[in-house]
Design an enzyme around this catalytic site. Structure first.
Site, short mmCIF file in Angstrom:
data_model
loop_
_atom_site.label_atom_id
_atom_site.label_comp_id
_atom_site.label_asym_id
_atom_site.label_seq_id
_atom_site.Cartn_x
_atom_site.Cartn_y
_atom_site.Cartn_z
N LYS A 54 0.84 -1.20 0.00
CA LYS A 54 0.00 0.00 0.00
C LYS A 54 0.87 1.25 0.00
O LYS A 54 0.63 2.20 -0.75
CB LYS A 54 -0.92 0.00 1.24
CG LYS A 54 -2.09 -0.95 1.11
CD LYS A 54 -2.81 -1.15 2.43
CE LYS A 54 -3.88 -2.23 2.28
NZ LYS A 54 -4.48 -2.66 3.54
N GLN A 98 -4.80 -1.28 9.72
CA GLN A 98 -4.74 -2.63 9.14
C GLN A 98 -5.39 -3.64 10.08
O GLN A 98 -5.03 -3.73 11.25
CB GLN A 98 -3.26 -2.99 8.88
CG GLN A 98 -3.06 -4.31 8.17
CD GLN A 98 -3.57 -4.32 6.73
OE1 GLN A 98 -3.39 -3.36 5.98
NE2 GLN A 98 -4.24 -5.40 6.36
N ASP A 121 -11.18 3.13 4.31
CA ASP A 121 -11.65 1.74 4.21
C ASP A 121 -13.18 1.67 4.17
O ASP A 121 -13.75 0.63 3.84
CB ASP A 121 -11.15 0.94 5.43
CG ASP A 121 -10.05 -0.04 5.06
OD1 ASP A 121 -9.90 -0.35 3.86
OD2 ASP A 121 -9.33 -0.50 5.97
#
Ligand code: NAD
Length: 297
Positions: A54, A98, A121
């Site tokens: 990422k 994460q 997200d």
């Protein structure tokens, strides 16, 4: 019949190029460089790989990448303090924590502490609610990538019958909301669904997000249907070693379907591309700048 292959690798490159163009324009016209902060707690090897990837792609798109790696024993209050700092930081437009988090940390609490407008997200309860009510929100990356591929392949999805197999909060449910938003007739199937074969067989669009290797065989698929395979499963090869397969039995499904996404090289590459797209979108919204077309739901 042999299905068209929807090439997620190629499509994700197009999305990333579009993001890079949008980033360059935002910098040139408004002096804003989008920034994505990724927070990793602990040393899970798979998570470390995702976070590195990422970070690399964020920088390649011309954005700032801020990585925060915390010890596995980090307390909830220390993690919340870091998120609060990132929420306040004007150079940070997107925040991603994460998952999974170590067991002593409350994932819902942590995710809901992210400022919704920076929640790239799309897991914050406000974004979930806004997606469900058809308002402008941050959309979870994997289903957004699936939607982009479907729109690209079909043009309009209006009136099509769609079956989503799987009802998770990160894939199945938001996927169903997005398809509903594009005027599909949507069925969500799951582990308790009766006669799954019959349910899947009537779909023009099948999205499989289960996590069971090759569970959807070709004889469940309506001729000409579009099959989006979200699953990522590692299986043993007869000759030794392992390989990645989806939730769909690729060979038998591609003999019947009109189009299918491969694994690997289908949905997977689109997920990070959509994370970058969401970060650009968040930076545009934070600065009251018009968002590039085609990078959001
Ligand atoms: P999950 O375990 O949270 O949810 C799985 C869902 O499948 C559940 O809702 C369950 O009801 C349903 N299910 C289980 N067994 C079933 C059965 N026999 N019949 C019908 N439904 C059944 O999983 P998830 O997080 O939604 O992920 C699903 C898959 O997608 C996994 O393989 C995961 O690795 C993959 N995934 C891929 C990406 C990507 O970027 N490509 C992103 C997220 C998840």
């Amino acid at each position: 019949m042999s299905a068209d292959v929807i090439d997620g690798k190629e499509f994700s490159l197009r999305v990333r190029n579009k993001v890079a163009e949008g980033v360059a324009k935002l910098k040139k016209d408004y002096g804003v460089k989008p920034g994505l902060a990724v927070v990793l707690v602990g040393e899970d090897p798979a998570s470390q790989v995702y976070v590195r990837s990422k970070g690399k792609q964020t920088v390649e798109a011309g954005m700032n990448s801020y990585e925060h790696t915390l010890d596995a024993t980090t307390s909830e209050s220390d993690l919340l303090k870091l998120i609060s700092k990132l929420n306040e930081d004007p150079d940070v437009h997107g925040i991603l924590v994460q998952l999974p988090l170590p067991g002593h940390l409350n994932e819902d609490l942590v995710i809901n502490s992210i400022a919704p407008q920076k929640d790239v997200d799309g897991f914050h309860i406000s974004n979930v609610g806004m997606l469900g009510t058809g308002q402008k929100s941050m959309v979870p990356c994997t289903p957004l990538g699936c939607l982009m591929m479907l729109r690209d392949y079909h043009g309009s999805l209006s009136g099509l019958d769609a079956v989503v197999i799987g009802r998770s909060n990160i894939v199945g449910k938001p996927m169903a909301q997005l398809l509903l938003g594009d005027s599909c007739t949507v069925t969500i199937a799951h582990s308790r669904t009766k006669d799954l074969k019959d349910v899947v067989k009537r779909a023009d669009i099948v999205v499989a997000a289960v996590g069971r290797a090759e569970m959807v065989p070709g004889d469940w698929i309506k001729e000409g249907a579009t099959v989006i395979d979200v699953g990522i499963n590692r299986i043993d090869k007869p000759e030794g070693g392992t390989r990645l397969v989806g939730d769909v039995d690729y060979d038998s499904c591609s003999a019947v379907a009109g189009a299918v996404t491969p694994v690997p090289g289908g949905v997977g590459p689109m997920t990070i591309a959509c994370l970058l797209a969401n970060t650009l979108t968040a930076a545009c919204r934070a600065n009251n700048v018009e968002e590039p077309v085609g990078l959001t739901a």
